[in-house]
Design a protein around this motif. Structure first.
Motif: not given
Length: 447
Positions: A75-76, A122, A82, A197, A79-80, A85, A72-73
């Motif tokens: 993917r986040i 993360m 690097r 991203r 997308r949003y 995060v 999940p980290a």
């Protein structure tokens, strides 16, 4: 500098060296924490009354939480952002480390270590993704080698730093030291690292695993850390509970292994750049297996110099094999999936570590209790009323069995490495860059 059109970059850094420095500091914080906890484990056990299973849970809670949160980290991050995060992970890791210093029970330590694992999830995949975006393919292997060397350096420093801190200030100081490192990493990242991203659609792990060599690289990483984590866990118990060394002396005893890993990680990157990852991976695993077999000969009187050949061989093989395995995953993945690929590498790392501690723990318990059926001997302790010599023989029998099993697992890794495609990976063709939109909505030109 151009990059694949499937990924966006915001505000390119003109000097990728700053990105390498920032992510290396973040990795060093995690590496320092990992080996420092190994040295601090016996003191934590005495202070909290933790059993062997309690100590295993304090270690594996972090690894399991990290493994579950990594995809999940990743993917986040893709997308949003690097960098965003990565920063969240660094700040959270430092903050939770401070909270751990206030814990006084096994249950609290397990919960906080799990939270720390989420923060690590993360931090780590975003770090490797930032490296992938900062360096072109022909310089990526060397950058990964430097990053691996920095992580290995923190691992090398961990036992020494932890030994000094535990001896002078207690095990809590091992975690408190993360706070200033997190602060420095945060400032450096804010000042120098560009955001990036993915501009692609939904990212799937199954798609990533179909990329050339990625699944093999993940298997190799699991097998590497299975043996390494398991060996270090029981080697620390041997040094402090069987040999009776203080934490500083135990850290110094481990220094040859960790120092050679520091030196051989950049070597592994250079070899992968020159020959491709296949041959370095094969010979790295062979060397690790030989080193593991050397540790089956430990006894109650084994000195630092007696174990030196096995330590040097193990360290050399580990640095080369781990960087080659990482390059197979990172170099073989699409650029747009850099965060997810980094998450896969870290998932393999943590699952391998958990499996090593748990499975080799079963081997230890089975073999040691055949000699003396008491739980205490699995930690190298002498049960009340038992003969110390027999108790130590029981532990050493279990330790030899764990090292032998680890050596067999590593040889299996060498066999798997044969399937890596020979030669260097072919980079994706660079396309025209996308126009990027920053987090505040302001469009910026890529440089």
């Amino acid at each position: 500098m151009t990059y694949s059109g499937s990924s966006q970059k915001v505000g390119f850094s003109r000097n990728p060296g700053w990105t390498l420095l920032a992510v290396s500091l973040g990795g060093a914080m995690v590496g320092l924490d990992g080996t420092a906890l190994t040295i601090a484990g016996p003191e934590i056990g005495k202070d909290t009354g933790a059993s062997l299973s309690g100590l295993q849970w304090i270690t594996t809670a972090y690894l399991l939480a990290l493994a579950l949160a990594l995809f999940p980290a990743g993917r986040i991050a893709d997308r949003y952002g690097r960098r965003a995060v990565f920063l969240t992970g660094v700040i959270g890791f430092g903050a939770v480390s401070v909270l751990i210093t206030m814990a006084s029970t096994v249950a609290a330590l397990i919960v906080l270590r799990a939270l720390q694992g989420i923060c690590g999830a993360m931090l780590q995949p975003a770090a490797l993704a930032l490296l992938r975006m900062a360096f072109p393919p022909h310089r990526l292997e060397l950058a990964l080698g430097v990053w691996g060397g920095a992580s290995a350096a923190s691992i090398a420093a961990g036992p020494i730093v932890a030994g000094l801190l535990v001896q002078w200030s207690g095990w809590q100081a091992v975690f408190l030291v993360n706070a200033p490192i997190a602060g420095l990493t945060t400032l450096l990242t804010l000042a120098t690292v560009a955001e990036s991203r993915s501009a692609g659609g939904r990212l799937r792990v199954t798609s990533l695993l179909r990329a050339p060599g990625v699944a093999i690289g993940a298997v190799l990483t699991v097998l590497s850390y299975f043996s390494l984590f398991g060996l270090l866990f029981f080697l620390t118990l041997y040094l402090q509970n069987v040999r009776g060394l203080d934490p500083v002396a135990a850290g110094l005893w481990l220094l040859p292994v960790t120092v050679v890993v520091v030196l051989s990680a950049p070597l592994g990157g250079a070899l992968a750049a020159r020959f491709g990852p296949r041959r370095p991976a094969i010979w790295g695993f062979v060397l690790v297996s030989v080193g593991m077999l050397g540790f089956t000969l430990l006894d109650v009187d084994t000195g630092w110099t007696d174990a030196l050949p096995a330590s040097l061989v193990l360290g050399l093989g580990t640095g080369i094999a781990l960087i080659a395995s990482t390059q197979v995953i990172i170099g073989g993945s699409p650029v747009a999936m850099s965060g997810l690929a980094s998450a896969l590498q870290q998932v393999a790392t943590q699952l391998g570590g958990v499996a090593g501690i748990v499975v080799l723990g079963v081997v230890m318990s089975w073999r040691a209790k055949e000699v003396l059926p008491d739980e205490a001997v699995t930690q190298g302790l002498v049960p009340v009323g038992a003969d110390p010599g027999k108790a130590h023989v029981a532990f050493l029998s279990g330790f030899a069995a764990t090292a032998a099993v680890a050596a067999v697992v590593v040889i299996a890794g060498a066999v798997v490495a044969v399937r890596i495609r020979s030669g260097r990976p072919v980079p994706e063709p660079a396309g025209p860059p996308h126009a990027a939109s920053d987090v505040d909505g302001e469009r910026r030109d890529q440089q």
